[in-house]
Design an enzyme around this catalytic site. Structure first.
Site, PDB file in Angstrom:
ATOM      1  N   ASP A 167       0.815  -1.216  -0.102  1.00 49.76           N
ATOM      2  CA  ASP A 167       0.045   0.063   0.029  1.00 49.76           C
ATOM      3  C   ASP A 167       0.849   1.408   0.087  1.00 49.76           C
ATOM      4  O   ASP A 167       0.769   2.143  -0.897  1.00 49.76           O
ATOM      5  CB  ASP A 167      -0.847   0.092   1.216  1.00 49.76           C
ATOM      6  CG  ASP A 167      -1.868  -1.274   1.138  1.00 49.76           C
ATOM      7  OD1 ASP A 167      -1.614  -1.906   0.301  1.00 49.76           O
ATOM      8  OD2 ASP A 167      -2.604  -0.994   2.327  1.00 49.76           O
ATOM      9  N   GLU A 390       1.341  -9.513  11.622  1.00 53.64           N
ATOM     10  CA  GLU A 390       1.002  -9.114  10.176  1.00 53.64           C
ATOM     11  C   GLU A 390       2.276  -8.864   9.539  1.00 53.64           C
ATOM     12  O   GLU A 390       2.535  -9.319   8.270  1.00 53.64           O
ATOM     13  CB  GLU A 390       0.017  -7.938  10.098  1.00 53.64           C
ATOM     14  CG  GLU A 390      -0.365  -7.447   8.408  1.00 53.64           C
ATOM     15  CD  GLU A 390      -1.129  -6.320   8.744  1.00 53.64           C
ATOM     16  OE1 GLU A 390      -1.293  -5.613   9.637  1.00 53.64           O
ATOM     17  OE2 GLU A 390      -1.436  -5.787   7.605  1.00 53.64           O
TER      18      GLU A 390
HETATM   19  C1  2M8 Z   1      -3.229  -4.262   3.326  1.00 53.67           C
HETATM   20  O1  2M8 Z   1      -4.141  -3.690   2.737  1.00 53.67           O
HETATM   21  C2  2M8 Z   1      -5.470  -3.136   3.121  1.00 53.67           C
HETATM   22  C3  2M8 Z   1      -6.095  -2.578   1.793  1.00 53.67           C
HETATM   23  O2  2M8 Z   1      -6.034  -3.517   0.937  1.00 53.67           O
HETATM   24  C4  2M8 Z   1      -5.554  -1.927   4.066  1.00 53.67           C
HETATM   25  O3  2M8 Z   1      -4.545  -1.555   4.690  1.00 53.67           O
HETATM   26  O4  2M8 Z   1      -6.666  -1.736   4.510  1.00 53.67           O
HETATM   27  C5  2M8 Z   1      -2.121  -4.738   2.647  1.00 53.67           C
HETATM   28  O5  2M8 Z   1      -0.918  -5.234   3.393  1.00 53.67           O
HETATM   29  C6  2M8 Z   1      -2.442  -5.840   1.652  1.00 53.67           C
HETATM   30  O6  2M8 Z   1      -1.477  -6.339   0.974  1.00 53.67           O
HETATM   31  C7  2M8 Z   1      -3.323  -7.155   2.522  1.00 53.67           C
HETATM   32  O7  2M8 Z   1      -3.926  -7.732   1.437  1.00 53.67           O
HETATM   33  C8  2M8 Z   1      -4.378  -6.447   3.287  1.00 53.67           C
HETATM   34  C9  2M8 Z   1      -4.932  -7.284   3.847  1.00 53.67           C
HETATM   35  O8  2M8 Z   1      -4.216  -8.322   4.869  1.00 53.67           O
HETATM   36  O9  2M8 Z   1      -3.906  -5.427   4.072  1.00 53.67           O
END
Ligand code: 2M8
Length: 428
Positions: A167, A390
């Site tokens: 992101d 995470e």
């Molecule tokens: C993160 O992204 C989401 C948006 O898609 C967020 O921050 O709200 C990123 O690390 C992405 O790569 C990942 O798929 C998602 C869910 O783990 O979180």
């Protein structure tokens, strides 16, 4: 780098990882973690599937089947599937206005799913054909959607930072600075209610993320209409390398099914040539290029090291990898620790991500470099010491972001656990 864990530690962590996956199972799909991410994410699900494969093969296939059931009419498989509305996440389905069969976002995510499906089949030779056959055409249409709508000189572009999954990486700081955010009025982020703001993107990032969502929503995500005027379009090694590998793996799946794979095979040289357009000759690395300004990002990121996963071995990349890993206790940092933009705890601006480590390491294994096995051991030690976070601070290993995370548990079960290395024929 360290020795593998004691058998009791391995057993305990295997059990803990399974428990996390079971707790994050919402029946047919997994959430990345409770609270922070209450929906189904595309590449998270692909990794979740290989985690389930360690203890429940049927459930592993279901994860991919549920994801593919959200495929849009135009072939796109969305980045988030909003199965049940949850006010704990923003922006939700109303803001996105997705037009697929299930409420969803209007962008995709790195297509690792075909590669993970091949892994499932290898793990489940008896059922592989039966389970994958009904999904094969959907996968081809999804890969074709990338080829139709996301190529620039053969490299794969993202149209939103969330599309790459990385992101807030410094890779798009330049492109983001050129994007004028709309006046969005007041909005309430939910992520910083779950996780400390110092580990998350800034408000200025969110203003731009939401501006892009608003533009897509207004156009009902019609790619033909959006293509020419879209204000953010960045050629990305994450997407290019992952799709290139996924084409190779999808072609293999198609061959096993006795299907005609000539179209898929025709895409491979296009992306191979495209990958070379991401070679930054000054920095001597695979880099991100803003297709609107023509500017390089001048960043060495963990995505730069996905080249081996894609089947590309470029001599200059190994010294870069060794250099960035020497600078930290746990590799591979998501951004070069020698760069002023490096931040050890801020999400994609420095932290280590276990699932990217797996892809990098397996690519290295395939080219016969010991660095892959060392990275697996190093990742295993990071998880043993710090749990299933995470992501992790590469300097201290401190857990960061959400806890009890599905993809970290899955990567442990499939790859990092010493048990996995013994059981799985693919492990190095
Ligand atoms: C993160 O992204 C989401 C948006 O898609 C967020 O921050 O709200 C990123 O690390 C992405 O790569 C990942 O798929 C998602 C869910 O783990 O979180």
């Amino acid at each position: 780098m360290t020795m593998d864990a004691q058998p009791q530690t391995t057993q305990r962590l295997d059990q803990e990882a399974r428990d996390i996956m079971i707790r994050n199972d919402r029946g047919g799909y997994s959430v990345p973690t409770h609270g922070l991410y209450p929906y189904q994410w595309n590449w998270d699900s692909a990794f979740a599937a290989i985690g389930y494969a360690a203890f429940d093969m049927d459930r592993a296939w279901i994860e991919l089947e549920t994801l593919m059931a959200a495929q849009w009419h135009d072939g796109m498989v969305p980045h988030i599937v909003f199965h049940e509305v949850d006010p704990g996440y923003f922006p939700g389905p109303d803001i996105w206005g997705g037009v697929g069969p299930v409420p969803s976002t209007g962008i995709s995510q790195p297509p690792v799913a075909a590669s993970m499906a091949l892994r499932l089949w290898d793990n489940d030779p008896e059922m592989g054909a039966e389970r994958f056959l009904p999904m094969f055409d959907g996968f081809v249409r999804w890969h074709r959607w990338f080829m139709d709508w996301r190529l620039h000189d053969g490299a794969v572009c993202i149209t939103h930072p969330w599309e790459s999954g990385r992101d807030n990486t410094p890779d798009w700081d330049g492109a983001m600075a050129n994007l004028i955010p709309r006046d969005l009025g007041e909005y309430q982020r939910r992520d910083t209610g779950h996780v400390d703001a110092s580990m998350r993107p800034h408000k200025s990032d969110y203003d731009r993320y939401l501006t892009l969502v608003a533009i897509g929503h207004e156009a009902r995500w019609e790619q033909g209409a959006l293509h020419a005027s879209w204000p953010f379009r960045v050629a990305d090694p994450t997407m290019t390398f992952i799709l290139l590998r996924a084409h190779r793996d999808l072609a293999e799946l198609g061959r096993r099914l006795g299907r005609d794979v000539s179209e898929i095979e025709s895409w491979i040289p296009i992306l191979e040539a495209g990958a070379e357009t991401l070679w930054n000759p000054e920095l001597k690395t695979y880099d991100v290029r803003d297709t609107l300004s023509g500017e390089w990002s001048c960043c060495v990121s963990n995505a730069s090291f996905l080249c081996w996963w894609a089947g590309i071995d470029r001599a200059e990349m190994l010294p870069h990898l060794r250099r960035v890993n020497r600078a930290v206790r746990f590799g591979v940092p998501s951004h070069d620790p020698e760069s002023p933009a490096f931040e050890a705890k801020r999400y994609w601006r420095g932290p280590v991500w276990a699932m990217l480590n797996m892809l990098i390491a397996e690519g290295l294994d395939e080219f016969g470099y010991d660095d892959g096995a060392l990275l697996r051991q190093n990742t295993a030690r990071m998880i043993e010491e710090n749990g299933f976070a995470e992501y992790f601070d590469p300097i201290t290993g401190a857990p960061a972001g959400g806890q009890n995370f599905t993809w970290t548990a899955a990567i442990w079960l499939d790859w990092a656990s010493p048990r996995a290395r013994e059981e799985n024929r693919w492990a190095g």
